[in-house]
Motif scaffolding. Structure first.
Motif, PDB file in Angstrom:
ATOM      1  N   GLU A   1      29.674  40.960  47.035  1.00 52.60           N
ATOM      2  CA  GLU A   1      30.608  40.242  46.162  1.00 52.60           C
ATOM      3  C   GLU A   1      30.612  38.775  46.518  1.00 52.60           C
ATOM      4  O   GLU A   1      30.525  38.417  47.694  1.00 52.60           O
ATOM      5  CB  GLU A   1      32.026  40.802  46.331  1.00 52.60           C
ATOM      6  N   GLY A   2      30.718  37.924  45.528  1.00 53.32           N
ATOM      7  CA  GLY A   2      30.855  36.498  45.768  1.00 53.32           C
ATOM      8  C   GLY A   2      29.693  35.717  45.186  1.00 53.32           C
ATOM      9  O   GLY A   2      28.817  36.254  44.522  1.00 53.32           O
ATOM     10  N   LEU A   3      29.715  34.413  45.447  1.00 48.18           N
ATOM     11  CA  LEU A   3      28.679  33.519  44.946  1.00 48.18           C
ATOM     12  C   LEU A   3      27.976  32.854  46.117  1.00 48.18           C
ATOM     13  O   LEU A   3      28.565  32.707  47.190  1.00 48.18           O
ATOM     14  CB  LEU A   3      29.309  32.456  44.040  1.00 48.18           C
TER      15      LEU A   3
ATOM     16  N   VAL B   1      33.380  46.600  38.992  1.00 51.24           N
ATOM     17  CA  VAL B   1      33.386  45.211  38.541  1.00 51.24           C
ATOM     18  C   VAL B   1      34.599  45.005  37.640  1.00 51.24           C
ATOM     19  O   VAL B   1      34.805  45.748  36.699  1.00 51.24           O
ATOM     20  CB  VAL B   1      32.095  44.879  37.754  1.00 51.24           C
ATOM     21  N   ARG B   2      35.410  44.001  37.966  1.00 50.84           N
ATOM     22  CA  ARG B   2      36.579  43.710  37.137  1.00 50.84           C
ATOM     23  C   ARG B   2      36.218  42.667  36.091  1.00 50.84           C
ATOM     24  O   ARG B   2      35.468  41.734  36.377  1.00 50.84           O
ATOM     25  CB  ARG B   2      37.700  43.142  38.015  1.00 50.84           C
ATOM     26  N   TYR B   3      36.762  42.832  34.898  1.00 49.94           N
ATOM     27  CA  TYR B   3      36.554  41.777  33.912  1.00 49.94           C
ATOM     28  C   TYR B   3      37.582  41.881  32.809  1.00 49.94           C
ATOM     29  O   TYR B   3      38.130  42.942  32.541  1.00 49.94           O
ATOM     30  CB  TYR B   3      35.135  41.823  33.310  1.00 49.94           C
ATOM     31  N   ARG B   4      37.823  40.743  32.184  1.00 53.26           N
ATOM     32  CA  ARG B   4      38.649  40.723  30.979  1.00 53.26           C
ATOM     33  C   ARG B   4      38.191  39.566  30.113  1.00 53.26           C
ATOM     34  O   ARG B   4      37.690  38.563  30.615  1.00 53.26           O
ATOM     35  CB  ARG B   4      40.125  40.578  31.335  1.00 53.26           C
TER      36      ARG B   4
ATOM     37  N   CYS C   1      28.499  31.884  30.108  1.00 54.23           N
ATOM     38  CA  CYS C   1      29.242  31.607  31.337  1.00 54.23           C
ATOM     39  C   CYS C   1      28.609  30.422  32.024  1.00 54.23           C
ATOM     40  O   CYS C   1      27.426  30.451  32.371  1.00 54.23           O
ATOM     41  CB  CYS C   1      29.191  32.853  32.227  1.00 54.23           C
TER      42      CYS C   1
ATOM     43  N   CYS D   1      35.335  34.853  38.741  1.00 56.66           N
ATOM     44  CA  CYS D   1      35.000  33.703  37.915  1.00 56.66           C
ATOM     45  C   CYS D   1      36.088  33.523  36.881  1.00 56.66           C
ATOM     46  O   CYS D   1      36.396  34.430  36.130  1.00 56.66           O
ATOM     47  CB  CYS D   1      33.668  33.964  37.213  1.00 56.66           C
TER      48      CYS D   1
ATOM     49  N   ALA E   1      30.003  28.701  34.784  1.00 53.89           N
ATOM     50  CA  ALA E   1      30.384  28.476  36.177  1.00 53.89           C
ATOM     51  C   ALA E   1      29.655  29.438  37.110  1.00 53.89           C
ATOM     52  O   ALA E   1      28.688  29.077  37.770  1.00 53.89           O
ATOM     53  CB  ALA E   1      31.890  28.601  36.335  1.00 53.89           C
ATOM     54  N   ALA E   2      30.100  30.669  37.110  1.00 54.13           N
ATOM     55  CA  ALA E   2      29.631  31.598  38.143  1.00 54.13           C
ATOM     56  C   ALA E   2      28.308  32.269  37.832  1.00 54.13           C
ATOM     57  O   ALA E   2      27.483  32.471  38.726  1.00 54.13           O
ATOM     58  CB  ALA E   2      30.685  32.663  38.378  1.00 54.13           C
TER      59      ALA E   2
ATOM     60  N   PHE F   1      35.127  35.012  29.708  1.00 54.01           N
ATOM     61  CA  PHE F   1      35.382  36.232  30.469  1.00 54.01           C
ATOM     62  C   PHE F   1      35.749  35.880  31.899  1.00 54.01           C
ATOM     63  O   PHE F   1      35.064  35.100  32.550  1.00 54.01           O
ATOM     64  CB  PHE F   1      34.147  37.145  30.468  1.00 54.01           C
ATOM     65  N   SER F   2      36.849  36.418  32.355  1.00 55.33           N
ATOM     66  CA  SER F   2      37.160  36.416  33.777  1.00 55.33           C
ATOM     67  C   SER F   2      36.502  37.654  34.350  1.00 55.33           C
ATOM     68  O   SER F   2      36.677  38.745  33.805  1.00 55.33           O
ATOM     69  CB  SER F   2      38.667  36.520  34.006  1.00 55.33           C
ATOM     70  N   HIS F   3      35.761  37.483  35.425  1.00 53.83           N
ATOM     71  CA  HIS F   3      35.079  38.660  35.957  1.00 53.83           C
ATOM     72  C   HIS F   3      34.797  38.490  37.435  1.00 53.83           C
ATOM     73  O   HIS F   3      34.717  37.368  37.944  1.00 53.83           O
ATOM     74  CB  HIS F   3      33.762  38.907  35.217  1.00 53.83           C
ATOM     75  N   SER F   4      34.668  39.595  38.113  1.00 55.48           N
ATOM     76  CA  SER F   4      34.279  39.513  39.513  1.00 55.48           C
ATOM     77  C   SER F   4      32.759  39.335  39.586  1.00 55.48           C
ATOM     78  O   SER F   4      32.036  39.648  38.643  1.00 55.48           O
ATOM     79  CB  SER F   4      34.728  40.750  40.291  1.00 55.48           C
ATOM     80  N   ASN F   5      32.312  38.794  40.703  1.00 60.79           N
ATOM     81  CA  ASN F   5      30.893  38.476  40.881  1.00 60.79           C
ATOM     82  C   ASN F   5      30.296  39.466  41.859  1.00 60.79           C
ATOM     83  O   ASN F   5      30.559  39.402  43.057  1.00 60.79           O
ATOM     84  CB  ASN F   5      30.743  37.052  41.418  1.00 60.79           C
TER      85      ASN F   5
ATOM     86  N   ARG G   1      35.195  35.332  44.353  1.00 59.22           N
ATOM     87  CA  ARG G   1      35.035  36.705  43.894  1.00 59.22           C
ATOM     88  C   ARG G   1      35.309  36.823  42.411  1.00 59.22           C
ATOM     89  O   ARG G   1      34.819  37.706  41.764  1.00 59.22           O
ATOM     90  CB  ARG G   1      35.941  37.630  44.693  1.00 59.22           C
TER      91      ARG G   1
END
Lengths: 235, 277
Positions: free
Chosen positions: A215-217, A185-188, A110, B236, A112-113, A195-199, B234
């Motif tokens: 939650e967040g960055l 935590v959401r992800y796919r 990953c 990515c 980016a985040a 992977f798209s996922h919550s932080n 929230r």
């Protein structure tokens, strides 16, 4: 929003969650609100009633021959299957039992985040005092067991100068999905293999119960640090 | 709709079971291959339909032109019933109401049952099991050597009507589905009473909402009132706000509903069925 979608949402609200789940419906909404970092007072400490006082935890420093009482009904340690650590050892999530711990889900490629999320984690650690730091543990669990091998996790840990308070875990897809469910935590996996996922950074108490989440960055470490301090001073 | 009283309901269940048994026997003796008939309550194995491989455009593509590929799999033709779920908790005490850890199910778990190991007269054995959490549903399927269907698999089969694998966006079907959502039956009627779709699968529409394995895989944010900047950070890689198929209101509502769920939730009209490879 078009009238059609308004109607659809209205119908959804009429025929969706009902009955005993109103409390949880509110909790679900709270989980989505930016800035509402705390899980609204949902921790059930009544399960601790039969648990011996925390005075025992001094003897648990090396986790040898620990008398494993039943985890609290809300403990993440109830997900008790074995994962593989970055040194190849098989461990369960309760490897951090007895310590306040921060857990995050990420993946190694990953770009980016995740580097930001890990940096946010390390900011928390740096804000703690030396003795506080010694008592805290960190769990980083990969969404991507295919590409994040034991070797690449070890390499990542070395590159980030993570000491042995940091445990990086890989497991099966079933384990990862269950853990994501327990942590909210959401992800796919996307078609490109990303992977798209919550932080999310989640604070667990010594018994593995979620007590705080962020939650967040680029999040500020203050709230987490304060909660960790509360935990350490309350014994 | 007139609700039968308890005695009348029992009579109907017995009649229904008898008809089901006769239909099952007829189906087995028929020379043509058919989708599985509605199983009677006495059959030990759950009837599953074989779903062929397929490709379709997902409702929330994460990239433009994305197609979901579904490998062949098997899907329960019916939702899991109260009777079958009762057998499960009798054999697995950890999953009984009162014993299940709070992490795995909220206090509404099996709330309508008269006790942790009995349904009581107010709960139909052949109605879908509801007020079960995702963790509980997953455990049930695992105990059977099966699993929950993925969202992609469930949605793929749900696109079908009686005549076609992709019939859900016809105006007639859209009207029918909106009608169901407008007057929810709350899932207290027996499974299998409607017409099966082209795969022989019943009750994907109009009876209950159903758990899927990866319901937390959609990056949809449920609350438009949130601060925009915070929301951007929230998720990515989340580019999944725009849906491809805006005519498919039923799918839209299902995705919206799923995005409101957490895995420990129990909901009166949310149940499940199992899948297998």
């Amino acid at each position: 929003m078009s009238p059609r979608y308004t109607l659809a949402l209205a119908l959804l609200l009429c025929c969706g969650c009902s009955g005993t789940s109103t409390e949880n419906a509110e909790q679900g909404q709270h989980a989505g609100h930016a800035g509402h970092a705390e899980q609204g007072g949902h921790v059930d400490h009544s399960a601790h009633a039969g648990h011996s006082a925390h005075a025992d935890h001094g003897a648990h420093a090396d986790h040898v021959a620990m008398d494993m009482a039943e985890p609290s009904g809300e403990s993440i340690f109830l997900l008790d299957s074995e994962w593989t650590r970055q040194d190849g050892e098989a461990v369960t999530l309760s490897t951090v039992r007895g310590h306040p711990s921060v857990i995050l889900m990420f993946y190694g490629t990953c770009e980016a985040a995740c580097p930001i999320l890990i940096h946010d984690l390390q900011q928390i650690d740096e804000a703690l005092g030396e003795q506080e730091r010694a008592q805290v543990r960190y769990l980083l669990v990969t969404f991507d067991p295919e590409r994040d091998t034991v070797q690449s996790l070890a390499q990542l840990a070395r590159g980030k100068e993570m000491d042995d308070r940091y445990t990086l875990l890989r497991g099966s897809e079933e384990q990862i999905r269950a853990l994501s469910m327990a942590l909210g935590v959401r992800y796919r996996r996307t078609p490109s293999g990303e992977f798209s996922h919550s932080n999310v950074l989640t604070l667990l108490d010594r018994e593995g119960v979620v007590t705080h989440r962020v939650e967040g960055l680029n999040t500020e470490p203050d709230a987490m640090v304060a909660r960790i301090r509360d935990m350490l001073t309350s014994g | 709709m007139v609700r039968p009283r308890c005695e009348g309901r029992l009579f109907l269940v017995l009649v229904g079971a008898s008809i089901g048994a006769l239909a099952g026997a007829w189906g087995a003796s028929s020379a043509r291959s058919q989708p599985p008939g509605r199983p009677s309550g006495a059959e030990p194995a759950e009837a599953m339909a074989r779903i062929p491989a397929g490709r379709y455009e997902p409702f929330y593509p994460s990239e433009p032109g994305e197609r979901v590929t579904v490998a062949p799999f098997r899907l329960d033709v019916l939702p899991v019933t109260n009777a079958r779920y009762l057998a499960f908790v009798r054999g697995h005490p950890r999953w009984r109401r009162g014993s299940v850890p709070r992490l795995f199910a909220d206090p509404g778990y099996l709330g309508r049952w008269s006790s942790p190991t009995s349904l009581g007269s107010g709960v139909l054995p052949e109605a879908p099991a509801t007020q079960v959490s995702w963790f509980a549903a997953a455990a049930y399927c695992r105990a059977r050597g099966a699993r929950l269907p993925t969202e992609a698999e469930w949605e793929y089969v749900a696109r079908a009507d009686e005549r076609s694998p992709d019939g859900m966006t016809t105006p007639a079907n859209v009207r029918r589905i909106l009608g169901w959502y407008g007057s929810p039956r709350r899932g207290r009627t027996p499974v299998g009473e409607g017409a099966p779709n082209i795969y022989g699968v019943y009750d994907l529409h109009g009876l209950i909402w159903e758990w899927v394995e990866d319901f937390n895989a959609t990056m949809v944010s449920g609350d438009n009132r949130q601060d925009r900047d915070q929301q951007r950070n929230r998720f990515c890689g989340g580019a999944s706000i725009g849906s491809a198929d805006i005519g498919n209101y039923a799918a839209f509502m299902r995705f919206a509903f799923r995005s409101s769920l957490e895995a420990s939730y129990t909901v009166p009209n949310l149940g499940f069925r199992c899948a297998a490879d």
